[in-house]
Design a protein around this motif. Structure first.
Motif, PDB file in Angstrom:
ATOM      1  N   TYR A  64      -1.501  -1.942 -10.466  1.00 47.60           N
ATOM      2  CA  TYR A  64      -1.940  -2.081  -9.080  1.00 47.60           C
ATOM      3  C   TYR A  64      -3.419  -2.421  -9.079  1.00 47.60           C
ATOM      4  N   SER A  65      -3.871  -3.046  -8.014  1.00 47.03           N
ATOM      5  CA  SER A  65      -5.248  -3.507  -7.915  1.00 47.03           C
ATOM      6  C   SER A  65      -5.916  -2.951  -6.669  1.00 47.03           C
ATOM      7  N   PRO A  66      -6.882  -2.023  -6.825  1.00 45.88           N
ATOM      8  CA  PRO A  66      -7.663  -1.599  -5.669  1.00 45.88           C
ATOM      9  C   PRO A  66      -8.359  -2.777  -4.974  1.00 45.88           C
ATOM     10  N   PRO A 121       0.807  -1.234   0.000  1.00 48.75           N
ATOM     11  CA  PRO A 121       0.000   0.000   0.000  1.00 48.75           C
ATOM     12  C   PRO A 121       0.832   1.273   0.000  1.00 48.75           C
ATOM     13  N   GLY A 122       1.964   1.271   0.703  1.00 50.59           N
ATOM     14  CA  GLY A 122       2.813   2.454   0.691  1.00 50.59           C
ATOM     15  C   GLY A 122       3.394   2.727  -0.677  1.00 50.59           C
ATOM     16  N   GLU A 123       3.794   1.659  -1.359  1.00 48.99           N
ATOM     17  CA  GLU A 123       4.355   1.791  -2.688  1.00 48.99           C
ATOM     18  C   GLU A 123       3.289   2.227  -3.698  1.00 48.99           C
ATOM     19  N   VAL A 124       2.073   1.709  -3.554  1.00 48.28           N
ATOM     20  CA  VAL A 124       0.982   2.133  -4.444  1.00 48.28           C
ATOM     21  C   VAL A 124       0.716   3.619  -4.271  1.00 48.28           C
ATOM     22  N   ARG A 125       0.638   4.065  -3.035  1.00 49.44           N
ATOM     23  CA  ARG A 125       0.371   5.480  -2.788  1.00 49.44           C
ATOM     24  C   ARG A 125       1.491   6.350  -3.378  1.00 49.44           C
ATOM     25  N   HIS A 126       2.724   5.942  -3.165  1.00 50.56           N
ATOM     26  CA  HIS A 126       3.854   6.705  -3.720  1.00 50.56           C
ATOM     27  C   HIS A 126       3.748   6.792  -5.238  1.00 50.56           C
ATOM     28  N   MET A 127       3.417   5.688  -5.876  1.00 49.27           N
ATOM     29  CA  MET A 127       3.312   5.669  -7.333  1.00 49.27           C
ATOM     30  C   MET A 127       2.209   6.608  -7.818  1.00 49.27           C
ATOM     31  N   LEU A 128       1.058   6.589  -7.157  1.00 49.44           N
ATOM     32  CA  LEU A 128      -0.066   7.403  -7.611  1.00 49.44           C
ATOM     33  C   LEU A 128       0.155   8.894  -7.366  1.00 49.44           C
ATOM     34  N   ARG A 132     -13.030   8.012   2.263  1.00 49.05           N
ATOM     35  CA  ARG A 132     -12.196   8.657   1.244  1.00 49.05           C
ATOM     36  C   ARG A 132     -10.778   8.917   1.746  1.00 49.05           C
ATOM     37  N   ARG A 133     -10.613   8.959   3.075  1.00 42.22           N
ATOM     38  CA  ARG A 133      -9.295   9.216   3.650  1.00 42.22           C
ATOM     39  C   ARG A 133      -8.657   7.959   4.232  1.00 42.22           C
ATOM     40  N   ALA A 134      -9.326   6.832   4.120  1.00 43.46           N
ATOM     41  CA  ALA A 134      -8.813   5.600   4.714  1.00 43.46           C
ATOM     42  C   ALA A 134      -7.598   5.105   3.938  1.00 43.46           C
ATOM     43  N   PRO A 135      -6.575   4.634   4.637  1.00 44.03           N
ATOM     44  CA  PRO A 135      -5.377   4.135   3.949  1.00 44.03           C
ATOM     45  C   PRO A 135      -5.723   3.002   2.982  1.00 44.03           C
ATOM     46  N   GLY A 136      -5.210   3.126   1.794  1.00 46.02           N
ATOM     47  CA  GLY A 136      -5.391   2.049   0.827  1.00 46.02           C
ATOM     48  C   GLY A 136      -6.727   2.008   0.133  1.00 46.02           C
ATOM     49  N   MET A 137      -7.660   2.910   0.452  1.00 45.66           N
ATOM     50  CA  MET A 137      -8.958   2.933  -0.239  1.00 45.66           C
ATOM     51  C   MET A 137      -8.804   3.723  -1.530  1.00 45.66           C
ATOM     52  N   GLY A 187      -9.048   5.933  -7.579  1.00 47.15           N
ATOM     53  CA  GLY A 187      -7.663   6.342  -7.757  1.00 47.15           C
ATOM     54  C   GLY A 187      -7.236   7.326  -6.681  1.00 47.15           C
ATOM     55  N   ALA A 188      -6.132   8.009  -6.941  1.00 46.87           N
ATOM     56  CA  ALA A 188      -5.601   8.986  -5.983  1.00 46.87           C
ATOM     57  C   ALA A 188      -4.656   9.921  -6.727  1.00 46.87           C
TER      58      ALA A 188
END
Length: 450
Positions: free
Chosen positions: A345-347, A56-63, A375-380, A384-385
């Motif tokens: 990545y897969s939501p 999840p941290g890597e997904v957020r960084h990528m987005l 909407r503010r939950a980690p990994g939700m 997209g983001a």
């Protein structure tokens, strides 16, 4: 980049096809198996390497870093063939201008106007339901969403246009998905499926161009969305060309129809299988609506309805898999990421990680209670983001909430014995085989009492 590790490769690839068999037959199970391999895992799509980001941290960084990880890769390459360079598909270089010009069509003050259209179309479709007669739920929610999108675009729901676009949209959606994982040469063969795909693409393009032409001929402000796009422009840039507007309409129709329809269908499915949630939903809707259709002004009081929808989007995010492209050699999860490679990545995967959600496989709308904003939950990531987060997320959530409440005010949808519902991933995550039986709420109440 020396000394960096390479991402582990998922087992089971075969020559030429790579992991196509797993991705086409059991994509959710395959994607869900990848975190056991690492936070960045290489899969093979045909002969091409794709890096699936599982942390999840890597997904957020990528987005959030769209300079390093731009919108692109296999999914967008296939989608642009159909949808063009609309706001939902264009890369970073074009995105800021397109978003600035389209933003007036999605401002909060317009949502009340859109909501009236939504409620009207929801009511038109559901009033034709017959008590006790099984419904193909996805077909019904697609009709609601398609009629709404067309009505919002041109301020009048042309029924033949809306219904024709549904099937064409489904054909193209399945075609995009299959073309993700199969060798490109197969898409050029004169097979029946390929002919249907190309014909559907053409009809969609013609329909969108005709909407613009008819609008210009009419000469009045008949379409809230279309008029906003045609009027787009500012002191720093020209407005959108007809080709750009056509692309925007195609993207808006696909996203508005598929996303909302899938989310609403899954919500009705989940409620039908969880009696306690059904009772709470009915109690809230009865108190707020008193039997009438839901309106924009009711949204702040439809609290549990919103929680049901949030939990639905967690379990079954419509956009279940998407891609990015690395713009330069970089590092992610301690691994070398070469320039030009597709990352996915897969939501669906993110939303079911036990490190982010307690009992992640369970349907628990109450997890979003007490002001916990999904909407503010980690990994939700249902929309997209970052800079490329879907501009129409508020539109989709508003429509699905109004529809769920309006349907619940009049109908109880019960599961049909013997029917098996399975997720059917294409470019969106749809429920396959979802049939429910509508009972008028008065009849449902009498049955419960007896």
């Amino acid at each position: 980049m020396t000394g960096l590790g390479r991402a582990p490769v998922a087992p089971g690839a075969v020559p030429v096809l790579g992991h196509a068999r797993q991705l086409l037959r059991q994509p959710l199970a395959f994607v869900s198996s990848l975190p056991a391999q690492g936070r960045l895992v290489e899969i093979r799509v045909g002969t091409a390497a794709v890096l699936v980001v599982c942390g999840p941290g890597e997904v957020r960084h990528m987005l959030l870093d769209d300079r390093a990880f731009d919108r692109g890769g296999l999914l967008f390459d296939r989608a642009r063939v159909v949808l063009g360079e609309g706001l939902g598909t264009c890369p970073r270089a074009a995105h800021r201008r397109r978003r600035r010009l389209a933003q007036p069509a999605f401002r909060a003050r317009r949502m009340a106007d859109y909501a009236r259209v939504m409620t009207d179309q929801i009511t038109r479709v559901t009033q034709a339901w017959q008590e006790g007669r099984e419904l193909d739920v996805l077909a019904q929610t697609q009709e609601v969403a398609a009629r709404t999108v067309v009505a919002v675009m041109v301020s009048a729901c042309e029924e033949d246009t809306a219904l024709g676009l549904i099937e064409d949209c489904n054909v193209v959606s399945r075609g995009i998905f299959r073309r993700l994982f199969l060798p490109p040469v197969l898409g050029g063969l004169p097979l029946p499926g390929n002919r249907r795909y190309r014909a559907a693409r053409q009809r969609i393009a013609v329909a969108m161009a005709r909407m613009i032409s008819d609008y210009r001929t009419g000469g009045d402000d008949r379409g809230v969305l279309l008029s906003a796009l045609l009027a787009a422009g500012d002191a720093d840039s020209e407005g959108l060309s007809d080709l750009e507007i056509t692309d925007e309409l195609k993207v808006f129709f696909f996203a508005g129809m598929e996303t909302t329809a899938a989310a609403l269908a899954w919500a009705l499915y989940l409620v039908s299988r969880h009696p306690s949630a059904m009772r709470r939903l009915e109690a809230e809707v009865d108190e707020v609506l008193e039997g009438r259709p839901a309106a924009f002004e009711d949204l702040p009081r439809l609290v549990f309805t919103g929680q049901v929808l949030a939990e639905t989007l967690r379990l079954y995010p419509p956009a279940w898999l998407t891609t990015r492209v690395a713009m330069a050699d970089t590092v992610l999860a301690g691994c070398h990421v070469p320039a030009g490679i597709t990352l996915a990545y897969s939501p669906y995967l993110m939303h079911r990680l036990p490190e982010l959600h307690d009992e992640p496989q369970r349907f628990l709308p109450e997890r979003w209670a007490n002001g916990f904003d999904w909407r503010r939950a980690p990994g939700m990531l249902p929309f997209g983001a970052g800079a490329h987060q879907c501009i129409g997320d508020g539109f989709a959530v508003t429509e699905a909430t109004l529809a769920l409440a309006t349907i619940t005010a009049r109908w109880r949808l019960e599961a049909v014995p013997g029917r098996t519902v399975r997720p059917a991933p294409s470019s969106v995550l749809n429920p396959n085989g979802l049939y429910l039986k509508p009972l008028a709420r008065t009849s449902a109440g009498r049955q419960a009492a007896s």
